[in-house]
Design a protein around this motif. Structure first.
Motif, PDB file in Angstrom:
ATOM      1  N   ALA A  20       0.701  -1.213   0.099  1.00 26.65           N
ATOM      2  CA  ALA A  20      -0.205   0.218   0.063  1.00 26.65           C
ATOM      3  C   ALA A  20       0.921   1.235   0.192  1.00 26.65           C
ATOM      4  O   ALA A  20       1.801   1.249   0.578  1.00 26.65           O
ATOM      5  CB  ALA A  20      -0.971   0.099   1.314  1.00 26.65           C
ATOM      6  N   MET A  75       0.942  -2.795   6.164  1.00 20.37           N
ATOM      7  CA  MET A  75      -0.517  -3.264   6.287  1.00 20.37           C
ATOM      8  C   MET A  75      -0.278  -4.554   7.422  1.00 20.37           C
ATOM      9  O   MET A  75       0.504  -5.295   7.082  1.00 20.37           O
ATOM     10  CB  MET A  75      -1.085  -3.427   5.055  1.00 20.37           C
ATOM     11  CG  MET A  75      -1.156  -2.417   4.009  1.00 20.37           C
ATOM     12  SD  MET A  75      -2.310  -0.884   4.510  1.00 20.37           S
ATOM     13  CE  MET A  75      -3.721  -1.654   4.438  1.00 20.37           C
ATOM     14  N   VAL A 100      -3.237   0.459  -3.504  1.00 25.65           N
ATOM     15  CA  VAL A 100      -2.821  -1.034  -2.765  1.00 25.65           C
ATOM     16  C   VAL A 100      -2.662  -1.855  -4.047  1.00 25.65           C
ATOM     17  O   VAL A 100      -3.544  -1.965  -5.092  1.00 25.65           O
ATOM     18  CB  VAL A 100      -4.014  -1.532  -1.988  1.00 25.65           C
ATOM     19  CG1 VAL A 100      -5.284  -1.719  -2.762  1.00 25.65           C
ATOM     20  CG2 VAL A 100      -3.571  -2.835  -0.967  1.00 25.65           C
TER      21      VAL A 100
END
Length: 648
Positions: free
Chosen positions: A590, A604, A627
């Motif tokens: 991300a 993440m 993402v």
């Protein structure tokens, strides 16, 4: 001289009222979505094409064609209804290739045509294929001058008919012959204008008058014409009797109801209420402005008590009519304009503001008449006539504003429609400022794109022709993604282009344009981010959730939660077409991007099978979040959303 001036005032005031009544027209059946979607690559050929529109289409006037890559027509079935505002056509068996859907529909709401194209591929990406040869891209035409004239004439006639009918029946003890003749002229004019409007709508729809008569649009026109004929017969045979004037006025009101019931007000939520508001709006407008036109005709000559009494009766009714026009106009505007911002940011909204201002000005002059000129009517009509001349000058602007509204789509209809994708367009110059480059990327999404580079001399602006041009693509913030290259071919002088898939992931990219001419070589650094289209779901208890549809089905959800200070949580959830979380075994990559700095990585951690969260610091301003995930089944998934910090 006075007689001519009075007649001109009556006609112009009625014209203003007519176009004022016509203003809410102008909606179109715009394309909201399609299945297959524009640009979609399918693994299996579809059996149908489904179009979802912003208004119900008239199926008998609908045309849908499907062209193959060579421009040949594939035979499709007849258009059938798909829900309240959609249509579907059956397809023959399709082979691998790219297909272009050419569609044209006519709105059942107002008879306006809309048209467009989109492409899908079976086993092939549409971005990799050129348009079929000989393709003529249809466009949505504006309302024709003949249609605008027909609409204006129809409302002029109905406004005169209704206004003169009630003035003759109620304002005077005995209807002056001039007022009866004005009502007759209004009915005749409405009948002729209905024929003009029918001709214009038949031409616009590409149909004959007979074909049009079998549609909802045609039946509404027949009802208006029947009402005008009824009024003509009643007025011709009744010779100014009150009951015949009342019947003529009721016919005019019925024609207006037929128009409203077959129009834009009869669509969407609470249609019955919107029809009621709109009908009250147009009837009150005709009573006010059409009645004023008839009053001016009826009080010609020297003042007397009978004329003064008629003026007082009109003033009493006109006050209530004006209040009804204002209230219902606001209620209708709330249904057609999404918010205050669109009153200034859209052409439709700006015309609403202009029209409202002109009506306020007319209301102010009406107040001058009521409180100054009406009390003096028994001895002098000069002030009333003088004020009316000023009203006429303002009415000219009202005519222009209302006519413009009749050609525009209300903003409330636009967001639901599909907007044609605009290419990414970035520009830069080399370090030595010898050349400048303009790069366009279409459609600007991950996967196949068409790249077009215009190279010009920095000082002269002349195109740089005959060069060797290559693009090198690096994914910003993702050093593990290998650099991709794409050689461009010169399509015209100084313009180099090619189609390829060097942009494999959503997010920010840095592109180096290498331009070699003779023994000289320069590099131009450009940056862009892939197109990020999302649907936002507002929530009272937290910032909005951003939804992005995936090409193969499914959705990526994203949102940001404040933790206090500059700390924020960034959430991504991956869902399949049934709304279940897709299993992603490893944390996705991300990025958070800000216009003033390079993208940063957001680590993440999992909160579920396909739900991940990352914590980071964000400064105030516009941010973009991208993402990329590798689910257990299928290929990589990429998504994005944009958010302004702070979120509240």
């Amino acid at each position: 001289m006075t007689r001519r001036r009075g007649a001109g005032s009556a006609v112009l005031l009625a014209l203003a009222g007519a176009l004022f009544l016509a203003a809410p027209a102008g909606a179109h059946a715009l394309l909201r979505s399609s299945e297959p979607a524009d640009g979609q690559e399918l693994s299996e050929p579809p059996s149908t094409v489904v179009l979802e529109l912003t208004e119900p289409p008239e199926l008998s006037l609908t045309e849908v064609r499907v062209l193959d890559g060579s421009g040949g027509d594939r035979e499709v079935g007849e258009a059938a209804a798909a829900g309240a505002e959609g249509l579907t056509v059956d397809l023959p068996p399709l082979e691998q290739g790219v297909y272009t859907v050419v569609w044209r529909v006519v709105s059942r709401v107002d008879g306006h045509p809309s048209a467009g194209t989109f492409a899908f591929g079976v086993g092939v990406s549409p971005a990799e294929a050129p348009p079929p040869p000989g393709l003529e891209v249809p466009t949505t035409p504006p309302a024709s001058p003949l249609e605008m004239a027909g609409r204006a004439g129809l409302f002029l006639g109905l406004g005169l008919l209704l206004g003169a009918s009630w003035i003759g029946a109620l304002a005077f003890r005995r209807a002056p012959s001039r007022v009866v003749r004005l009502a007759l002229a209004g009915a005749a004019f409405a009948l002729v204008a209905t024929a003009v409007l029918a001709t214009a709508q038949a031409r616009s729809a590409g149909a004959s008058l007979g074909e049009l008569s079998g549609t909802l649009i045609g039946r509404a026109l027949i009802l208006r014409a029947a009402a005008a004929v009824t009024a003509l017969l009643a007025l011709s045979l009744g010779r100014g009797r009150r009951w015949t004037l009342g019947l003529a006025g009721a016919a005019a009101a019925g024609a207006l109801l037929a128009h409203v019931a077959a129009g834009h007000a009869n669509e969407g939520r609470f249609a019955w209420a919107q029809v009621g508001f709109q009908w009250t709006h147009v009837v009150a407008g005709a009573v006010w402005l059409g009645g004023l036109a008839a009053l001016i005709v009826g009080i010609r000559g020297e003042p007397d008590e009978a004329k003064a009494a008629a003026v007082r009766r009109f003033s009493l009714v006109a006050g209530g009519a004006l209040a009804a026009v204002a209230l219902t106009g606001v209620l209708r505007a709330l249904d057609e304009v999404n918010g205050w911002g669109e009153l200034l940011s859209t052409g439709y909204g700006r015309l609403v503001v202009i029209k409202s201002g002109l009506i306020v000005a007319l209301a102010g002059l009406g107040a001058v008449n009521r409180y100054r000129n009406v009390p003096a009517a028994a001895t002098s009509l000069r002030g009333l006539r003088r004020t009316s001349r000023v009203e006429l000058s303002i009415a000219v602007g009202l005519v222009a504003a209302a006519a413009g509204l009749a050609t525009l789509v209300p903003p409330a209809s636009v967001p639901a429609a599909v907007e044609p994708p605009a290419p990414i367009d970035v520009r830069a110059a080399d370090f030595g400022t010898t050349v400048q480059a303009r790069l366009q990327v279409t459609p600007g999404v991950p996967g196949p794109n068409r790249f077009r580079l215009l190279v010009t001399d920095f000082d002269t602006g002349d195109p740089v022709a005959g060069a060797r041009v290559e693009l090198r693509f690096g994914a910003l913030g993702r050093p593990d993604v290998p650099v991709a290259t794409l050689a461009l071919e010169e399509a015209e002088e100084g313009v180099y282009q090619a189609t390829g898939s060097p942009v494999a992931l959503a997010g920010p990219w840095e592109v180096t344009a290498l331009v070699q001419q003779g023994g000289d070589s320069v590099d131009v650094q450009l940056r862009f981010a892939t197109v990020c289209r999302t649907t936002d779901v507002e929530a009272e208890s937290r910032p909005p959730i951003h939804l992005q549809d995936l090409p193969g089905g499914g959705t990526v959800e994203g949102y940001v939660l404040p933790l206090g200070g500059a700390r924020y949580e960034v959430h991504f959830t991956f869902l399949d077409p049934d709304g279940r979380e897709v299993f992603v075994p490893e944390a996705p990559d991300a990025l958070a991007s800000h216009p003033d700095e390079d993208p940063r990585t957001v680590p993440m951690i999992p909160l579920g099978r396909g739900h991940f969260v990352g914590e980071t610091e964000l400064e105030d301003g516009a941010w973009r979040f991208d993402v990329v995930a590798d689910p257990e089944e299928g290929g990589a998934i990429s998504g994005c959303f944009e958010e302004r910090i702070p979120t509240s």
